[in-house]
Design a protein around this motif. Structure first.
Motif, PDB file in Angstrom:
ATOM      1  N   GLY A   1       4.009  13.807  13.016  1.00 24.72           N
ATOM      2  CA  GLY A   1       4.189  15.089  13.665  1.00 24.72           C
ATOM      3  C   GLY A   1       5.315  15.910  13.084  1.00 24.72           C
ATOM      4  O   GLY A   1       5.932  16.723  13.763  1.00 24.72           O
ATOM      5  N   GLU A   2       5.621  15.705  11.818  1.00 25.01           N
ATOM      6  CA  GLU A   2       6.743  16.394  11.190  1.00 25.01           C
ATOM      7  C   GLU A   2       6.262  17.278  10.051  1.00 25.01           C
ATOM      8  O   GLU A   2       5.472  16.865   9.213  1.00 25.01           O
ATOM      9  N   ASP A   3       6.756  18.519  10.039  1.00 26.95           N
ATOM     10  CA  ASP A   3       6.486  19.428   8.941  1.00 26.95           C
ATOM     11  C   ASP A   3       7.599  19.288   7.899  1.00 26.95           C
ATOM     12  O   ASP A   3       8.634  18.708   8.145  1.00 26.95           O
ATOM     13  N   GLY A   4       7.366  19.895   6.723  1.00 22.81           N
ATOM     14  CA  GLY A   4       8.408  19.942   5.712  1.00 22.81           C
ATOM     15  C   GLY A   4       8.083  19.089   4.506  1.00 22.81           C
ATOM     16  O   GLY A   4       6.948  18.668   4.301  1.00 22.81           O
ATOM     17  N   GLU A   5       9.115  18.841   3.695  1.00 25.08           N
ATOM     18  CA  GLU A   5       8.917  18.100   2.451  1.00 25.08           C
ATOM     19  C   GLU A   5       8.546  16.651   2.729  1.00 25.08           C
ATOM     20  O   GLU A   5       9.042  16.027   3.669  1.00 25.08           O
TER      21      GLU A   5
ATOM     22  N   GLU B   1       0.853  -1.189   0.000  1.00 29.52           N
ATOM     23  CA  GLU B   1       0.000   0.000   0.000  1.00 29.52           C
ATOM     24  C   GLU B   1       0.891   1.242   0.000  1.00 29.52           C
ATOM     25  O   GLU B   1       2.080   1.153   0.268  1.00 29.52           O
ATOM     26  N   PRO B   2       0.317   2.410  -0.303  1.00 25.74           N
ATOM     27  CA  PRO B   2       1.125   3.632  -0.343  1.00 25.74           C
ATOM     28  C   PRO B   2       1.758   3.957   1.010  1.00 25.74           C
ATOM     29  O   PRO B   2       1.273   3.546   2.064  1.00 25.74           O
ATOM     30  N   GLY B   3       2.838   4.696   0.938  1.00 25.23           N
ATOM     31  CA  GLY B   3       3.521   5.137   2.153  1.00 25.23           C
ATOM     32  C   GLY B   3       4.081   6.535   1.975  1.00 25.23           C
ATOM     33  O   GLY B   3       3.973   7.145   0.895  1.00 25.23           O
ATOM     34  N   TRP B   4       4.667   7.060   3.050  1.00 24.64           N
ATOM     35  CA  TRP B   4       5.249   8.404   3.036  1.00 24.64           C
ATOM     36  C   TRP B   4       6.727   8.335   3.408  1.00 24.64           C
ATOM     37  O   TRP B   4       7.118   7.570   4.294  1.00 24.64           O
ATOM     38  N   VAL B   5       7.527   9.138   2.743  1.00 24.55           N
ATOM     39  CA  VAL B   5       8.915   9.367   3.125  1.00 24.55           C
ATOM     40  C   VAL B   5       9.032  10.864   3.420  1.00 24.55           C
ATOM     41  O   VAL B   5       8.943  11.687   2.507  1.00 24.55           O
ATOM     42  N   ARG B   6       9.196  11.201   4.685  1.00 19.40           N
ATOM     43  CA  ARG B   6       9.189  12.610   5.099  1.00 19.40           C
ATOM     44  C   ARG B   6      10.599  13.091   5.423  1.00 19.40           C
ATOM     45  O   ARG B   6      11.429  12.340   5.906  1.00 19.40           O
ATOM     46  N   ARG B   7      10.842  14.355   5.150  1.00 18.67           N
ATOM     47  CA  ARG B   7      12.167  14.958   5.288  1.00 18.67           C
ATOM     48  C   ARG B   7      13.216  14.170   4.513  1.00 18.67           C
ATOM     49  O   ARG B   7      14.312  13.874   5.012  1.00 18.67           O
ATOM     50  N   PRO B   8      12.926  13.787   3.272  1.00 17.02           N
ATOM     51  CA  PRO B   8      13.914  13.027   2.496  1.00 17.02           C
ATOM     52  C   PRO B   8      15.077  13.925   2.105  1.00 17.02           C
ATOM     53  O   PRO B   8      14.976  15.161   2.129  1.00 17.02           O
TER      54      PRO B   8
ATOM     55  N   THR C   1       5.448  16.609  -2.104  1.00 20.64           N
ATOM     56  CA  THR C   1       4.603  17.639  -1.511  1.00 20.64           C
ATOM     57  C   THR C   1       5.337  18.302  -0.360  1.00 20.64           C
ATOM     58  O   THR C   1       6.374  17.829   0.102  1.00 20.64           O
ATOM     59  N   VAL C   2       4.774  19.413   0.106  1.00 16.60           N
ATOM     60  CA  VAL C   2       5.228  20.045   1.332  1.00 16.60           C
ATOM     61  C   VAL C   2       4.116  19.876   2.341  1.00 16.60           C
ATOM     62  O   VAL C   2       2.986  20.323   2.119  1.00 16.60           O
ATOM     63  N   SER C   3       4.430  19.190   3.430  1.00 19.84           N
ATOM     64  CA  SER C   3       3.420  18.837   4.430  1.00 19.84           C
ATOM     65  C   SER C   3       3.486  19.786   5.614  1.00 19.84           C
ATOM     66  O   SER C   3       4.561  20.140   6.087  1.00 19.84           O
ATOM     67  N   SER C   4       2.312  20.201   6.098  1.00 18.55           N
ATOM     68  CA  SER C   4       2.257  21.049   7.299  1.00 18.55           C
ATOM     69  C   SER C   4       1.932  20.219   8.527  1.00 18.55           C
ATOM     70  O   SER C   4       2.008  20.691   9.651  1.00 18.55           O
ATOM     71  N   SER C   5       1.562  18.963   8.330  1.00 21.82           N
ATOM     72  CA  SER C   5       1.293  18.081   9.459  1.00 21.82           C
ATOM     73  C   SER C   5       1.343  16.652   8.960  1.00 21.82           C
ATOM     74  O   SER C   5       1.216  16.381   7.773  1.00 21.82           O
ATOM     75  N   SER C   6       1.512  15.727   9.895  1.00 20.24           N
ATOM     76  CA  SER C   6       1.553  14.315   9.533  1.00 20.24           C
ATOM     77  C   SER C   6       1.316  13.481  10.764  1.00 20.24           C
ATOM     78  O   SER C   6       1.373  13.951  11.886  1.00 20.24           O
TER      79      SER C   6
END
Length: 445
Positions: free
Chosen positions: A83-87, A45-52, A75-80
């Motif tokens: 709990g991390e902001d950013g790309e 299933e889909p997933g997220w890689v944050r602050r790559p 994308t640029v995320s303001s919440s997750s």
């Protein structure tokens, strides 16, 4: 990647005239980013890689996976949930397919991690890259994949360029490899193994296996994605790793800062007797760069892990070191640069495999430091460095990002050093020249 001003062919390395005092936010880990992209592409299933990390190596990886049919939305995320902001990159798995061409550049993770993925695709996948990539070791991955059921045409070179004829699946099973020249050979097979029909049992049959922390990183990330992995550390046989077939879970992953890329900034504190803080330094990590806390402390600094991050302070003197770097070989260029400025000789051991990296790093470090007046000799498995008074000159990089940052480190203490092709740092740290200059400007150094 963000547009940056053109850099001169010979970049004047900034010279420090006072102790640095700065906080340096280091971008995400290349090793974690590229492993996360591979695992997310193989997930159910889909997933997220944050602050790559956004660099040449990670862009090559994401472009290659897109070519195989994977959806990667930036994308640029303001919440997750984390709990991390950013790309943030949303990775949407799809049926892997060819025909496609993968440009590996000179990225070891791309040239080694993706052929097993390509074997799971439908159709031919051609792999090509920079001229240096043709010289880097790949034969063990090719022969291992053939033993596990893959069909590959490399014109009997055991190297790039080559074509993997994906059959939509791979039988897997037991395979022996000699990974003494790169731990990435083991990681490459383990990352895709949950999707092999019979999983994999990888047996390393060569001499000392380098960069074990990177294999531990692979194992931890596999387990976090739901894979069952048996390792020597978990009670298995020495030099044997087993991955059972299973689905891979999509994750919401926050990428740690790249601790190896923090090295030049910590070195700046050590060399100038100043203080550098690196925010978000993890209290527990598999990254090899975490060893800097011990190594640079032994060379004369002090460090403390605080709520603000890792606070590292130089003690005013740099001491030589005798150290086995076999598990953390990528740190060798930066340590060699600091050792060339020490008050006593250093011996760096266990890194013969660096002769097969982006360039022959042992020969390159010896030549470049000696041409600035140093006294470095190669040993069978490393370097012996006798500090001498250095002078300015051109420090060549050989298209190697860690050679460029090593030259910048020397330039802090030696006026007149010019770095040839500092832009090569874009491989893993695209904003290095700006970050380096701002670190010095902010502290008045």
């Amino acid at each position: 990647m963000t547009e940056t001003p053109a850099l001169p062919a010979l970049w004047p390395a900034p010279h420090a005239t006072s102790p640095v005092d700065a906080s340096v936010t280091v971008p995400g880990s290349k090793s974690v980013t590229n492993r996360a992209l591979v695992l997310a592409s193989l997930a159910a299933e889909p997933g997220w890689v944050r602050r790559p990390l956004r660099s040449r190596d990670s862009q090559l990886m994401s472009d290659a996976l897109r070519a195989l049919g994977v959806g990667i939305e930036e994308t640029v995320s303001s919440s997750s949930a984390a709990g991390e902001d950013g790309e943030a990159w949303r990775v949407i798995p799809a049926g892997l397919h060819g025909p496609a061409t993968v440009d590996v550049g000179n990225a070891g993770t791309v040239m080694r991690f993706l052929p097993p993925v390509a074997a799971l695709a439908d159709g031919p996948i051609r792999f090509d890259g920079d001229p240096r990539s043709y010289e880097r070791p790949l034969g063990q991955v090719i022969s291992a994949l053939r033993a596990l059921g893959a069909r590959i045409d490399d014109d009997n070179r055991g190297a790039l360029p080559m074509t993997v004829f994906g059959g939509g699946a791979l039988e897997g099973g037991t395979v022996e490899i000699d990974a003494s020249s790169s731990s990435q050979f083991v990681s490459a097979l383990l990352l895709s193994a949950p999707r092999f029909n019979n999983g994999v049992e990888v047996r390393h049959v060569g001499s000392t296996l380098p960069s074990l922390p990177h294999i531990r990183m692979t194992v931890e990330m596999l387990r976090a994605a739901g894979a069952q992995v048996d390792t020597p550390e978990s009670g298995g046989e020495a030099n044997v790793w087993r991955v059972s077939p299973s689905a891979v879970r999509g994750r919401d992953l926050v990428v740690e800062p790249d601790l190896s890329n923090a090295q030049p900034f910590l070195a700046a504190a050590l060399i100038t007797g100043g203080t550098v803080t690196v925010p978000d330094w993890p209290s527990r990590t598999t990254q090899p760069g975490d060893a800097l806390r011990t190594i640079f402390t032994e060379m004369g600094g002090t460090c403390e892990l605080t709520d603000a991050g890792l606070v590292f302070t130089g003690g005013g003197k740099i001491h030589g070191i005798d150290v086995d770097l076999s598990e953390v070989g990528e740190l060798t260029p930066g340590i060699a640069a600091v050792a060339a400025l020490a008050d006593s000789p250093s011996t760096l051991r266990g890194v013969a495999h660096l002769r097969l990296h982006e360039t022959d790093r042992l020969a390159a470090l010896t030549k470049e430091i000696n041409e600035l007046g140093g006294d470095v000799t190669e040993t069978a498995d490393g370097l012996h460095i006798r500090p001498r008074r250095l002078h300015g000159g051109v420090f060549h990089t050989y298209d190697d990002h860690r050679m460029a940052t090593a030259g910048a480190v020397i330039g802090l203490a030696v006026a007149g050093v010019q770095i040839e092709n500092v832009a090569t740092t874009a491989k893993t740290l695209p904003d290095f020249p700006r970050m380096w200059t701002e670190m010095l400007a902010g502290s008045g150094a």
